[in-house]
Every structure is written in structure tokens, then in C-alpha cells.
Design a protein around this motif. Structure first.
Motif, short mmCIF file in Angstrom:
data_model
loop_
_atom_site.label_atom_id
_atom_site.label_comp_id
_atom_site.label_asym_id
_atom_site.label_seq_id
_atom_site.Cartn_x
_atom_site.Cartn_y
_atom_site.Cartn_z
N TRP A 61 29.50 22.20 46.05
CA TRP A 61 30.24 21.96 44.81
C TRP A 61 30.02 23.08 43.81
N GLY A 62 28.81 23.61 43.75
CA GLY A 62 28.52 24.73 42.86
C GLY A 62 29.29 25.97 43.26
N ALA A 63 29.42 26.19 44.58
CA ALA A 63 30.21 27.33 45.07
C ALA A 63 31.68 27.16 44.69
N ALA A 64 32.19 25.93 44.75
CA ALA A 64 33.57 25.66 44.34
C ALA A 64 33.74 25.94 42.84
N ALA A 65 32.73 25.56 42.06
CA ALA A 65 32.78 25.82 40.61
C ALA A 65 32.76 27.32 40.33
N GLU A 66 31.91 28.06 41.06
CA GLU A 66 31.85 29.51 40.85
C GLU A 66 33.19 30.16 41.20
N GLN A 67 33.79 29.74 42.29
CA GLN A 67 35.09 30.28 42.68
C GLN A 67 36.13 30.02 41.59
N ALA A 68 36.12 28.81 41.03
CA ALA A 68 37.06 28.47 39.96
C ALA A 68 36.80 29.30 38.70
N ILE A 69 35.53 29.57 38.40
CA ILE A 69 35.20 30.42 37.25
C ILE A 69 35.75 31.83 37.47
N LEU A 70 35.56 32.36 38.67
CA LEU A 70 36.02 33.72 38.97
C LEU A 70 37.55 33.82 38.95
N GLU A 71 38.24 32.71 39.14
CA GLU A 71 39.70 32.70 39.13
C GLU A 71 40.30 32.54 37.74
N ILE A 72 39.48 32.22 36.74
CA ILE A 72 40.00 32.02 35.38
C ILE A 72 40.81 33.23 34.90
N PRO A 73 40.29 34.47 34.97
CA PRO A 73 41.08 35.61 34.47
C PRO A 73 42.33 35.89 35.31
N VAL A 74 42.33 35.44 36.56
CA VAL A 74 43.51 35.61 37.41
C VAL A 74 44.60 34.64 36.96
N ARG A 75 44.20 33.41 36.71
CA ARG A 75 45.17 32.37 36.30
C ARG A 75 45.62 32.52 34.86
N TYR A 76 44.73 33.05 34.02
CA TYR A 76 45.01 33.17 32.59
C TYR A 76 44.76 34.59 32.13
N PRO A 77 45.74 35.48 32.29
CA PRO A 77 45.56 36.85 31.78
C PRO A 77 45.27 36.78 30.27
N GLY A 78 44.30 37.51 29.85
CA GLY A 78 43.91 37.46 28.44
C GLY A 78 42.66 36.62 28.21
N ILE A 79 42.25 35.82 29.21
CA ILE A 79 41.00 35.05 29.12
C ILE A 79 40.02 35.70 30.09
N PHE A 80 38.86 36.09 29.60
CA PHE A 80 37.85 36.73 30.42
C PHE A 80 36.57 35.91 30.40
N VAL A 81 35.87 35.90 31.51
CA VAL A 81 34.58 35.23 31.59
C VAL A 81 33.51 36.28 31.27
N ASP A 82 32.88 36.15 30.12
CA ASP A 82 31.88 37.11 29.67
C ASP A 82 30.59 36.94 30.49
N CYS A 83 30.11 35.72 30.63
CA CYS A 83 28.95 35.41 31.45
C CYS A 83 28.92 33.92 31.72
N TYR A 84 28.16 33.51 32.74
CA TYR A 84 28.05 32.09 33.06
C TYR A 84 26.79 31.83 33.85
N VAL A 85 26.38 30.57 33.89
CA VAL A 85 25.29 30.12 34.75
C VAL A 85 25.66 28.72 35.25
N ILE A 86 25.42 28.49 36.53
CA ILE A 86 25.71 27.19 37.14
C ILE A 86 24.38 26.50 37.37
N MET A 87 24.05 25.59 36.49
CA MET A 87 22.81 24.83 36.56
C MET A 87 23.01 23.62 37.49
N PRO A 88 21.95 22.88 37.78
CA PRO A 88 22.09 21.74 38.71
C PRO A 88 23.12 20.70 38.27
#
Length: 167
Positions: A61-88
Motif C-alpha cells: 500500500w505504501g508503494a501504491a501511495a508513493e507511485q500516486a505521489i510521483l504521478e501528481i505533477p504528471v496529472r496536474y501540471p503546475g503542482i510539484f511535490v517538493d518533498c514527502y515521507v511515507i510513515m507507517p
């Protein structure tokens, strides 16, 4: 007499335009708090004096969340992920909304941060085959550079809290 359910307290800033350029600190929590739903925090090999390094091992599930985070700028040009952490049981991320260029010209369609977060949560739930998130999320509008730097450090150091007593 008709019983009314209590009104949910809004977590968003009133009269703030969440489509405007800026940085937003987002926290999304799983419904199963206190469990290793998204990742497990384990000590890393090698130690630093007074601060054990840690490693986050993502679950499926965490890997699915990371993939979705990495797709944010692809789906929404103009929105960038500056940094993130996937905790338990939660995710922290800083989203940068840059929908207008330095000259003020529109480079992407206006997108509210709430739309991005809701679609992120929906994409992960669809991938894992069930809803896993709490209903809402926490956001903090970052207005000054020092706050941005402090928030980045908080995200970077968040896994270390799991290795401390009562962390």
C-alpha cells in the motif's frame, strides 16, 4: 424532533484561495492509525552517535501511495511535490502550486490543492482495492521561507521520532 448529525469542523483557512501559487504542507492519515499500513520504520545498518539512522520499508500500500505521489505533477501540471515521507500510518508532503510563471502568465489550469489531495487518496484506494484514508486531511499554508525550511526538516526527521521512546 429530527436529530441532526454534528457539523464537521472545517480544517481549511476561510476565504483563502487554494489555487494560488504557494507551498502547502499536507498530512494524510490512514483510517487504521497506529499500524504499519504504509511502511515500517527499521534501524538502518551503521549508527550515528546519539541518533540511530532509520530506514522506511514500504508495504504494498505504501508503494501504491508513493507511485500516486510521483504521478501528481504528471496529472496536474503546475503542482510539484517538493518533498514527502511515507510513515507507517500517515504521509507528510509539501505540494508547491506553481500555476503561473514569473511573468504572471498562466502555465496550467487553476487546480485547488484539495482536488489534488482528494484525487491522490482516491487513486491509492482504487489501486489497493479498498478505502484506507481518514475522511479529511490536514494542511498548512507555508507563507515564509523559514517556515518552508522548518517543515522540510520536520518531514526529513519524522522517521527518527519512531525510534525514540514514546515516538
Amino acid at each position: 424532533m429530527e436529530e441532526r448529525s454534528p457539523k464537521r469542523k472545517t480544517l481549511r483557512m476561510r476565504s483563502y484561495d487554494y489555487t494560488q501559487n504557494g507551498y502547502y504542507f499536507i498530512t494524510v492519515c490512514t483510517a487504521a492509525r497506529g499500524r504499519n499500513v504504509l511502511s515500517t520504520v527499521v534501524p538502518a545498518v551503521g549508527a550515528i552517535i546519539n541518533r540511530p539512522p532509520v530506514q522506511l520499508v514500504l508495504t504494498t500500500w505504501g508503494a501504491a501511495a508513493e507511485q500516486a505521489i510521483l504521478e501528481i505533477p504528471v496529472r496536474y501540471p503546475g503542482i510539484f511535490v517538493d518533498c514527502y515521507v511515507i510513515m507507517p500510518d500517515h504521509i507528510h508532503m509539501i505540494l508547491a502550486n506553481r500555476q503561473t510563471g514569473p511573468d504572471g502568465r498562466q502555465i496550467a489550469a487553476p487546480t485547488a490543492i484539495s482536488t489534488v489531495v482528494q484525487q491522490f487518496k482516491r487513486a491509492v484506494s482504487r489501486t489497493v482495492g479498498q478505502p484506507i484514508w481518514q475522511k479529511s486531511y490536514y494542511d498548512h499554508v507555508i507563507r515564509i521561507w523559514a517556515d518552508l525550511e522548518e517543515t522540510r526538516r520536520y518531514i526529513e526527521n519524522n522517521p527518527l521520532k519512531r525510534t525514540e521512546p514514546n515516538g
